[in-house]
Design an enzyme around this catalytic site. Structure first.
Site, short mmCIF file in Angstrom:
data_model
loop_
_atom_site.label_atom_id
_atom_site.label_comp_id
_atom_site.label_asym_id
_atom_site.label_seq_id
_atom_site.Cartn_x
_atom_site.Cartn_y
_atom_site.Cartn_z
N ASP A 25 0.78 -1.24 0.00
CA ASP A 25 0.00 0.00 0.00
C ASP A 25 0.82 1.30 0.00
O ASP A 25 1.13 1.84 -1.04
CB ASP A 25 -0.99 -0.01 1.17
CG ASP A 25 -1.99 -1.15 1.07
OD1 ASP A 25 -1.67 -2.15 0.42
OD2 ASP A 25 -3.09 -1.06 1.63
N GLU B 93 -3.58 -7.21 12.92
CA GLU B 93 -3.08 -7.08 11.55
C GLU B 93 -1.57 -6.84 11.51
O GLU B 93 -0.87 -7.35 10.64
CB GLU B 93 -3.83 -5.93 10.86
CG GLU B 93 -3.49 -5.77 9.40
CD GLU B 93 -4.30 -4.64 8.76
OE1 GLU B 93 -4.27 -4.52 7.52
OE2 GLU B 93 -4.95 -3.88 9.49
#
Length: 814
Positions: free
Chosen positions: A578, A775
């Site tokens: 990302d 995460e």
């Protein structure tokens, strides 16, 4: 002995005798396929729900559980649980034990509602329609809850598509007493019964005058026929019914003489036929009941005793098998790590879901396909504004999910990491998942990187991320698992124990490894999947090709350079990393070292599979490609000055320029196994990883160097945190280096042991403190960050615990 085991033994005997076994192999293939479908037919395949059961069928029967406290009037809105959510007053939830072929136990610690909910799910094979199943739902009040604490429980039952479903029970117009039985029929399921048993538990009694018409000791059932667009919306459908009932009470009694909340929010009891049924019960204290689905084709209806025995059997089998498959190595042999490992793995496997529906794809804007103009990211954004996407499909997908509350859908690059531990537990399930993903591939070789199938899935995705573009790639991590399958198959080469011998050794379900235990099955799978892998590989090399000739770059090969399509000024979402820093400003002449490495992994994997299948021409072509990639990684991406691999771009003078942001991107040639054991570049890569002022932290390898100008800036998503998939790849490659002769084996061994311990300690500590896997993890404190209940690739910690701690002697023996 099962019919499957009989066929395994018979086929093995035939092959051993040297006779022609084509017919037997064909029979075996068909029987294994049938039993695989049956044992994986039903499951908690709606992972977006705390508990939702459905079959692997496009339109069929499915069910979901809802519950909440019912003490105050706003409890219905504020405390009702159905879809998995972040930020609720829940102190951990998920599967304590789970096997996709038999079932398991899930616990939900609902502190906000002062109750623990346990859902035990079991499957009972038999018949021709996928077998039967049962769920035992238990609610146990917390110690700090008052004895008369009230909980309302709803069970939603939906029959999608064509079919009949009718509610029946004994009682009056006020509600049913005892069990509630639903008789159903559909083409896919045949005749069936679904019984919600009376169970155990105290029901509230009221002193308000309304109690005569709204008693607490009955089961309410509301049946209706709703549209396809509404049938998945269980919560809104329930609220409609509750609102109507509450308004009627308000009109009759007003606020001055209002009944208690549990008597206000009660559905009208309207049982009958329909495709949507909601059951409501109210309990005072703890409770228990069963939901039992009996397939008519099985010839026997399940009883409560059958359910009790099945739950006990499933639990015992799981514990025994887990300790065998994932034999935790020192220093992680203590019971607390066993509990931790079971939870992490069970939640990964319990996150497998079945999804069906259409997805939004934009195939319209050909001019931006190559993204060749400077300023291409602005043109791409403008094209998106045209919103030329269309709904394509329907598609179906069988996949695990990264996070049940936040990412309850399929992610392509996550899935390869998900399957790494699942393949150890159940290779045949893994192959089913891989096949499902490749069934979504288009004729060009493109697989959508996010699978957002149907309106229910789209409710969890912001609009700007819903559209998929057929020139956007994603890391091809499924190759990691397919190559591992091939290597394991080649090593066994039919020498694994027969189905009968496996059962004697405690492997209660030979289906877990049928394609490994039978060479002809495994080889047949590889021959069928290989053309799809090759098509995807060719698509990658065509659509993600970088420009070498146009900028007169000096490289061994004029073909092997790659660039992620779909980048914006600040993100390259397609890379999976990302917001990791890339060249600024973006340029059509960029080359991305991580993408080149992924193509190298694909090439190496395909070459090994082609060798196993005796495809000599493909092997020669792939060897040539791999040689070019290995050379070009050094020619185009190695910086001697920085001592690492870097992305590249074109500078103001139209010259090749390296852009070095030391971090995960710099490690990719190492991560995918493209560096030789005696390569000096390997030594410098290990130095970078081990440098505490750059990537090494007490909690794992940082995503970006502490010395980088962008460290910890912006979103800080991939700009400092510790991520488990990249760390797993580092651990794996360190182990590989430590196993080989070379100048860096001792350094790699020491780094491997320390990193392995750091990672397990970090994830375990956070899990113990919060009840969740996360995460990512903070490199300074080790705290879990971002998405809660991220039991996707973070579950790789189970694989790491099962890896050997290396001493010098152990290293030499490996």
């Amino acid at each position: 002995m099962t019919r499957f085991t009989q066929l395994v033994v018979a086929a093995a005997a035939t092959l051993a005798a040297g006779t022609a076994a084509t017919g037997d192999a064909s029979v075996l293939t068909g029987e294994i396929g049938r039993q695989n479908n049956e044992s994986l037919f039903w499951g908690p395949y709606k992972p977006n729900l705390y508990f939702g059961v459905r079959p692997r069928l496009p339109e069929s029967l499915w069910t979901g559980l809802m519950w909440g406290r019912i003490e105050e009037y706003n409890d219905v809105k504020d405390g009702l649980r159905y879809t998995c959510e972040q930020g609720e007053d829940i102190r951990g939830y998920g599967w304590d034990e789970y096997d996709a072929r038999s079932g398991g136990v899930q616990t939900i610690h609902d502190t906000g509602n002062k109750i623990d909910i346990t859902t035990s799910f079991v499957k009972v094979p038999g018949g021709s329609k996928g077998g039967s199943w049962a769920a035992r739902i238990k609610g146990k009040l917390h110690d700090d809850a008052p004895a008369n604490h009230k909980t309302v429980v709803y069970y939603y039952i939906a029959q999608e598509g064509q079919g009949e479903l009718v509610a029946q029970g004994e009682g009056s117009e006020l509600g049913y007493k005892g069990d509630v039985t639903f008789t159903g029929k559909s083409e896919s399921l045949g005749d069936y019964k679904l019984v919600v048993t009376e169970g155990n538990g105290k029901h509230p009694t009221g002193e308000h005058e309304i109690s005569a018409t709204r008693p607490g000791d009955v089961t309410l059932v509301h049946s209706s026929q709703v549209s396809e667009e509404a049938i998945w919306q269980a919560m809104p459908l329930l609220f409609q019914k509750l609102q109507t009932a509450a308004l009627a009470v308000q009109e009759e009694y007003g606020m001055e003489n209002a009944p208690p909340a549990w008597q206000v929010y009660r559905m009208p009891h309207q049982p009958g036929s329909g495709n949507s049924h909601i059951i409501q019960r109210t309990y005072e204290g703890s409770f228990e009941f069963d939901v039992i689905f009996s397939s008519g084709s099985a010839g026997k209806q399940l009883s409560k005793d059958d359910v009790t025995k099945a739950i006990s059997s499933v639990s015992g089998a799981f514990a025994e098998r887990f300790s065998s498959i994932f034999e935790l190595k020192k220093p992680f042999k203590a019971e607390k790590y066993q509990e931790f490992g079971k939870s992490m793995f069970s939640n990964l496997l319990g996150g497998v879901g079945y999804f069906y529906g259409k997805q939004m794809i934009d195939r319209s804007y050909a001019p931006e396909y190559e993204e060749e103009n400077e300023g291409f990211w602005d043109e791409t954004a403008a094209a998106r504004e045209r919103k030329a996407q269309t709904l394509e499909g329907p598609y179906e997908l069988f996949t695990s999910v990264p996070s049940r509350p936040f990412f309850p859908r399929g992610f392509l690059w996550d899935e390869g990491f998900h399957l790494v531990p699942i393949a150890d537990w159940d290779m045949d399930l893994t192959l089913e998942v891989i096949k499902s993903w490749y069934n979504t591939m288009d004729e060009d070789g493109w697989i959508p990187r996010e699978q957002i199938l149907g309106p229910e899935a789209r409710t969890k995705v912001p609009e700007e991320f819903q559209v998929q573009y057929p020139h956007y790639a994603n890391p091809p991590t499924l190759f990691l698992v397919i190559e591992d399958f091939m290597e394991r198959l080649r090593k066994t080469n039919g020498t694994q124990p027969s189905g009968k011998e496996q059962l004697a050794k405690g492997n209660r379900n030979p289906l877990h490894t049928a394609h490994l235990d039978n060479w002809e099955l495994g080889e047949d799978y590889l021959r069928k999947i290989y053309p799809l892998l090759k098509r995807q590989y060719d698509w990658f090399r065509k659509t993600q090709r970088g420009d070498i000739k146009g900028y007169d770059r000096d490289a061994y090969s004029s073909k092997e350079g790659y660039r992620w399509r779909g980048r914006s000024e600040s993100h390259v979402l397609t890379s999976g990393l990302d917001d990791y820093p890339r060249a600024q400003p973006p340029h059509p002449g960029e080359l991305h070292v991580d993408l080149m490495s992924w193509v190298g992994l694909m090439t190496k994997s395909l070459k090994n599979i082609a060798e196993a299948l005796g495809m000599d021409e493909d092997v020669a072509e792939l060897n040539k490609n791999l040689d070019a990639i290995e050379h070009n990684l050094n020619d185009l991406h190695w910086s001697e000055k920085d001592g690492c691999y870097c992305d590249a771009t074109i500078d103001d003078f139209e010259e090749h320029q390296l852009i070095c942001h030391k971090g995960y991107v710099s490690l990719f040639p190492f991560l995918v196994g493209l560096l030789k054991a005696n390569d000096a570049k390997l030594g410098k890569t290990l130095d970078l990883i081990a440098d505490e002022e750059q990537l090494w932290s007490p909690h794992g390898i940082r995503s970006l160097s502490k010395q980088d100008e962008f460290y910890g800036t912006g979103e800080n998503y991939w700009r400092s945190p510790v991520w488990m998939p990249m760390n797993y790849m580092v651990v794996k490659q360190l182990q590989n280096v430590a196993k080989q002769e070379g100048p860096y084996r001792n350094k790699a061994r020491d780094m491997y042991n320390r990193l392995r311990k750091n990672l397990v300690d970090t994830v375990y500590k956070s899990w113990k403190e919060t009840g969740f896997a996360w995460e990512q993890y903070n490199p300074e404190t080790g705290a879990g960050q971002r998405t809660q209940h991220f039991t996707g690739w973070t579950s790789l910690v189970v694989k790491i615990m099962a890896m050997d701690e290396l001493s010098g002697q152990e290293r030499d023996e490996l």
